[in-house]
Design an enzyme around this catalytic site. Structure first.
Site, short mmCIF file in Angstrom:
data_model
loop_
_atom_site.label_atom_id
_atom_site.label_comp_id
_atom_site.label_asym_id
_atom_site.label_seq_id
_atom_site.Cartn_x
_atom_site.Cartn_y
_atom_site.Cartn_z
N SER A 59 8.52 44.73 67.23
CA SER A 59 9.95 45.39 67.48
C SER A 59 9.95 46.65 67.64
O SER A 59 9.16 47.63 67.04
CB SER A 59 10.86 44.80 66.41
OG SER A 59 11.91 45.04 66.47
N LYS A 73 8.65 37.67 62.99
CA LYS A 73 9.47 38.47 64.11
C LYS A 73 10.56 37.32 64.81
O LYS A 73 11.48 37.85 65.38
CB LYS A 73 8.39 38.60 65.00
CG LYS A 73 8.82 39.33 66.49
CD LYS A 73 9.71 40.66 66.41
CE LYS A 73 9.84 41.51 67.66
NZ LYS A 73 10.43 40.69 68.73
N HIS A 89 13.53 37.55 62.58
CA HIS A 89 14.16 38.70 62.94
C HIS A 89 14.98 38.82 64.11
O HIS A 89 15.99 39.21 64.17
CB HIS A 89 13.09 39.89 62.89
CG HIS A 89 13.39 41.42 63.66
ND1 HIS A 89 13.41 41.37 64.98
CD2 HIS A 89 13.89 42.50 63.12
CE1 HIS A 89 13.92 42.64 65.19
NE2 HIS A 89 14.36 43.28 64.25
N ASN A 90 14.46 38.13 65.29
CA ASN A 90 15.08 38.04 66.50
C ASN A 90 16.35 37.19 66.28
O ASN A 90 17.31 37.32 66.99
CB ASN A 90 14.31 37.71 67.72
CG ASN A 90 13.38 38.88 68.20
OD1 ASN A 90 13.20 39.74 67.44
ND2 ASN A 90 12.84 38.67 69.26
N GLU A 92 18.90 39.12 64.82
CA GLU A 92 19.44 40.10 65.95
C GLU A 92 20.54 39.42 66.75
O GLU A 92 21.39 40.04 67.16
CB GLU A 92 18.27 40.59 66.63
CG GLU A 92 18.43 41.40 67.78
CD GLU A 92 16.93 41.79 68.54
OE1 GLU A 92 17.11 41.00 69.75
OE2 GLU A 92 16.25 42.46 68.30
#
Length: 292
Positions: free
Chosen positions: A112, A164, A167-168, A171
């Site tokens: 990221s 990840k 995480h996205n 987001e």
């Protein structure tokens, strides 16, 4: 150390430069000869001394699979392949088994940082055997942001891309919240300066964040986002996050709603999606669609 880097687009190209600035040797290959240091994967492998580490930064799916298939034939036992693209974690498990049959190690790494990573560093989440990770550690250290945090050995193969992915998903939900708040402020007649309200939140509030800073940047460029069409794509990781939540019976109402909101943007010119599109362009250089 020496590193082979496959894929020199907007992420890979900046990563090559950051690693070189840290004093390491990077030999890069890209299908675009204007970006590449060598003409083929075979030449890249031949120029690296063993044991080799080759980092793959190409689109998830078929492109990653074909690259790993070719590397499996070119590399030697004891070499390492790192997949730093946005692959699904289940693909990592498959790739690790395929390479293990050739004596080649595999590490998956969620990356990221977008277009800001060259200067600010990249947040890294990696999965794999600790001995394989140790062989790549100097590169992780070169790419990560300065300071104590910014990288993590998340667990076994697949854990990096799974982290990840989550995480996205988070987001997605954060961007959706900013977008909904922005649209409501724009809608009310008594509010006369939405951009400055967002700017005022940058200090002393609980929602201050880099994402808020990027929202202000976008509003400075186009105060009412009038140049943008209210359309926002999804990279796939939001969908995978929701699918994993279903498989594990974990409720994710905010992330799921934010994903469905993007689907809605493909039906009408959504004001909220103008903000989502602007934020994605600000932090990742993702393409935006202008009004006709």
């Amino acid at each position: 150390m020496e590193l082979g880097l496959v894929g020199l687009g907007k992420m890979g190209g900046n990563m090559r430069e950051r690693i070189r600035r840290a004093g390491h040797t990077v030999i890069g290959y890209d299908r675009n000869p204007d970006l590449a240091d060598v003409d083929s994967l075979q030449e890249l492998v031949e120029k690296l001394r063993g044991p080799r580490v080759v980092w793959v930064m190409v689109p998830a799916g078929a492109a990653t699979q074909s690259t790993i298939d070719e590397l499996a034939e070119l590399l030697s036992p004891g070499d390492i392949v790192v997949d730093g693209g946005n692959s699904r974690w289940t693909d990592d498990e498959k790739h690790a088994e395929e390479l293990k049959a050739e004596g080649i190690g595999f590490v998956d790494c969620g990356v990221s940082g977008g277009v800001w990573g060259l200067e600010n560093g990249y947040a890294l989440m990696y999965g794999g055997d600790k001995d394989d990770v140790a062989k790549v550690q100097p590169i992780f250290d070169a790419l990560k942001p300065e300071g104590e945090f910014g990288s993590v050995h998340a667990g076994k193969v697949g854990a990096g891309h799974f982290a990840k992915m989550v995480h996205n998903g988070i987001e997605y939900a954060m961007m959706q919240a900013f977008a909904e708040g922005w649209e409501l402020l724009e809608k009310v007649d008594s509010v006369t300066d939405v951009r400055e309200i967002f700017r005022s939140w940058q200090e002393g509030t609980v929602i201050r964040s880099w994402l808020l800073d990027l929202a202000v940047n976008a509003l400075d460029d186009d105060e009412h986002l009038e140049k943008l069409r209210g359309f926002a794509a999804d990279s796939g990781e939001g969908r995978w996050t929701v699918e994993a939540a279903i498989d594990n019976a974990v409720p994710l109402p905010a992330i799921t709603a934010s994903l469905f909101a993007r689907f809605g943007s493909r039906q009408d010119d959504s004001p909220q999606m103008k903000m989502i599109a602007a934020l994605r362009n600000q932090f990742g250089g993702h393409a935006v669609e202008s009004k006709k």
